[in-house]
Design a protein around this motif. Structure first.
Motif, mmCIF file in Angstrom:
data_model
loop_
_atom_site.group_PDB
_atom_site.id
_atom_site.type_symbol
_atom_site.label_atom_id
_atom_site.label_comp_id
_atom_site.label_asym_id
_atom_site.label_seq_id
_atom_site.Cartn_x
_atom_site.Cartn_y
_atom_site.Cartn_z
ATOM 1 N N GLU A 112 13.605 -19.572 -30.048
ATOM 2 C CA GLU A 112 14.820 -20.344 -29.851
ATOM 3 C C GLU A 112 14.500 -21.831 -29.943
ATOM 4 O O GLU A 112 13.447 -22.278 -29.479
ATOM 5 C CB GLU A 112 15.426 -20.035 -28.472
ATOM 6 N N SER A 128 21.188 -24.300 -34.390
ATOM 7 C CA SER A 128 20.532 -23.014 -34.661
ATOM 8 C C SER A 128 21.547 -21.882 -34.724
ATOM 9 O O SER A 128 21.422 -20.961 -35.540
ATOM 10 C CB SER A 128 19.468 -22.720 -33.600
ATOM 11 N N ARG A 129 22.582 -21.949 -33.885
ATOM 12 C CA ARG A 129 23.638 -20.930 -33.939
ATOM 13 C C ARG A 129 24.402 -21.019 -35.260
ATOM 14 O O ARG A 129 24.760 -19.991 -35.854
ATOM 15 C CB ARG A 129 24.592 -21.090 -32.748
ATOM 16 N N ILE A 132 22.251 -19.469 -38.070
ATOM 17 C CA ILE A 132 22.270 -18.003 -38.055
ATOM 18 C C ILE A 132 23.566 -17.469 -38.655
ATOM 19 O O ILE A 132 23.566 -16.513 -39.437
ATOM 20 C CB ILE A 132 22.080 -17.485 -36.623
ATOM 21 N N SER A 135 24.391 -20.404 -42.494
ATOM 22 C CA SER A 135 23.494 -21.048 -43.464
ATOM 23 C C SER A 135 23.569 -20.435 -44.858
ATOM 24 O O SER A 135 23.458 -21.139 -45.867
ATOM 25 C CB SER A 135 22.045 -21.031 -42.960
ATOM 26 N N GLU A 186 14.693 -15.307 -43.981
ATOM 27 C CA GLU A 186 16.043 -14.755 -43.964
ATOM 28 C C GLU A 186 16.144 -13.548 -43.034
ATOM 29 O O GLU A 186 17.160 -13.350 -42.369
ATOM 30 C CB GLU A 186 16.475 -14.365 -45.385
ATOM 31 N N HIS A 189 16.663 -14.531 -39.378
ATOM 32 C CA HIS A 189 18.048 -14.934 -39.116
ATOM 33 C C HIS A 189 18.988 -13.729 -39.126
ATOM 34 O O HIS A 189 19.910 -13.651 -38.311
ATOM 35 C CB HIS A 189 18.492 -15.967 -40.145
ATOM 36 N N HIS A 190 18.745 -12.814 -40.058
ATOM 37 C CA HIS A 190 19.594 -11.628 -40.134
ATOM 38 C C HIS A 190 19.454 -10.775 -38.873
ATOM 39 O O HIS A 190 20.455 -10.282 -38.337
ATOM 40 C CB HIS A 190 19.220 -10.809 -41.364
ATOM 41 N N LYS A 192 18.567 -11.811 -35.911
ATOM 42 C CA LYS A 192 19.225 -12.530 -34.815
ATOM 43 C C LYS A 192 20.737 -12.289 -34.839
ATOM 44 O O LYS A 192 21.365 -12.083 -33.798
ATOM 45 C CB LYS A 192 18.928 -14.026 -34.910
ATOM 46 N N PHE A 193 21.302 -12.333 -36.042
ATOM 47 C CA PHE A 193 22.738 -12.102 -36.180
ATOM 48 C C PHE A 193 23.097 -10.673 -35.765
ATOM 49 O O PHE A 193 24.052 -10.452 -35.015
ATOM 50 C CB PHE A 193 23.170 -12.352 -37.626
ATOM 51 N N HIS A 196 23.273 -9.812 -32.081
ATOM 52 C CA HIS A 196 24.469 -10.271 -31.369
ATOM 53 C C HIS A 196 25.748 -9.580 -31.840
ATOM 54 O O HIS A 196 26.723 -9.509 -31.095
ATOM 55 C CB HIS A 196 24.630 -11.783 -31.545
ATOM 56 N N SER A 206 20.374 -8.764 -27.955
ATOM 57 C CA SER A 206 20.510 -10.196 -27.688
ATOM 58 C C SER A 206 19.729 -10.605 -26.450
ATOM 59 O O SER A 206 19.402 -11.775 -26.271
ATOM 60 C CB SER A 206 21.987 -10.566 -27.521
#
Length: 231
Positions: A112, A128-129, A132, A135, A186, A189-190, A192-193, A196, A206
């Protein structure tokens, strides 16, 4: 040290903006409130009219800095990619072992971001949010080839190149270091998405974003599986 970090300046391609927002109080405020508003309502609902209301100015004043909201997103992502590259380089500065470099680099990408504000306008947590969630929209456009020729994604490519160079250090004969580097970036980020929003598409939650180890193992297993690069 914290004061030095807060005042850091990330180089952004001057073709992204019409007037450098860093140079004026209004410009910095436009960037700051752009981050807050996109983080709050998303890029689709974000408009210059809403931003003008946020900054207490007019839409025409915003158009003096950016021609459209796509360029604002590109500006924000350039800061994000540039900040990650800065952190990555700093984290491996005193590391000689390539494998440890890779682990440290992936940690930078997976961890984070700090809850601090850079240069009086960049809220890293909110940025950063946005990265995710938004971008990919900066380059999944019909104009991507022309914008790429202008160098608008140089900070993104520089970040991935740093990672692929480390992969080459580990195994110079590995044929897919560029693909591996961009997949790691990538993929983080994927995941992380998904953690959530799409729980059925990830093994992480999460509350337990433990995918750092997953991507470290994924990278090292690929690089070490066949020293001749045949996987």
């Amino acid at each position: 040290m914290l004061d030095l970090i807060k005042n850091i300046q990330i180089n952004v391609n001057d073709k992204i903006y019409l007037k450098d927002p860093v140079l004026t109080h209004l410009g910095r405020y436009i960037v700051k409130e752009s981050i807050n508003l996109i983080d709050e309502i998303g890029l689709e609902e974000f408009t210059f009219k809403k931003l003008a209301q946020k900054v207490g100015s007019t839409e025409s004043s915003i158009y003096r800095y950016f021609c459209n909201k796509h360029r604002i997103l590109l500006y924000l992502m350039s800061w994000y990619w540039g900040w990650l590259e800065y952190k990555l380089v700093f984290s491996i500065n005193n590391i000689s072992d390539p494998a440890e470099k890779l682990k440290s680099s992936i940690s930078v990408l997976a961890d984070e971001l700090e809850d601090i504000e850079l240069n009086g306008m960049i809220n890293l947590k909110a940025l950063s949010r946005i990265a995710i969630a938004e971008s990919a929209k900066s380059y999944l456009t019909k104009e991507v080839d022309n914008e790429n020729k202008e160098g608008l994604f140089s900070s993104y490519k520089n970040l991935c190149k740093r990672l692929s160079n480390i992969c080459d250090e580990i195994n110079p004969e590995y044929k897919y270091s560029k693909s591996l580097a961009s997949t790691i970036y990538e993929g983080i980020h994927h995941q992380k998405f998904c953690a959530h929003h799409f729980h059925s598409l990830t093994d992480f939650s999460s509350d337990n974003l433990g995918f750092k180890e997953y991507f470290i193992n994924l990278a090292l297993d690929n690089l070490r599986s066949d020293r001749n690069g045949r996987n």
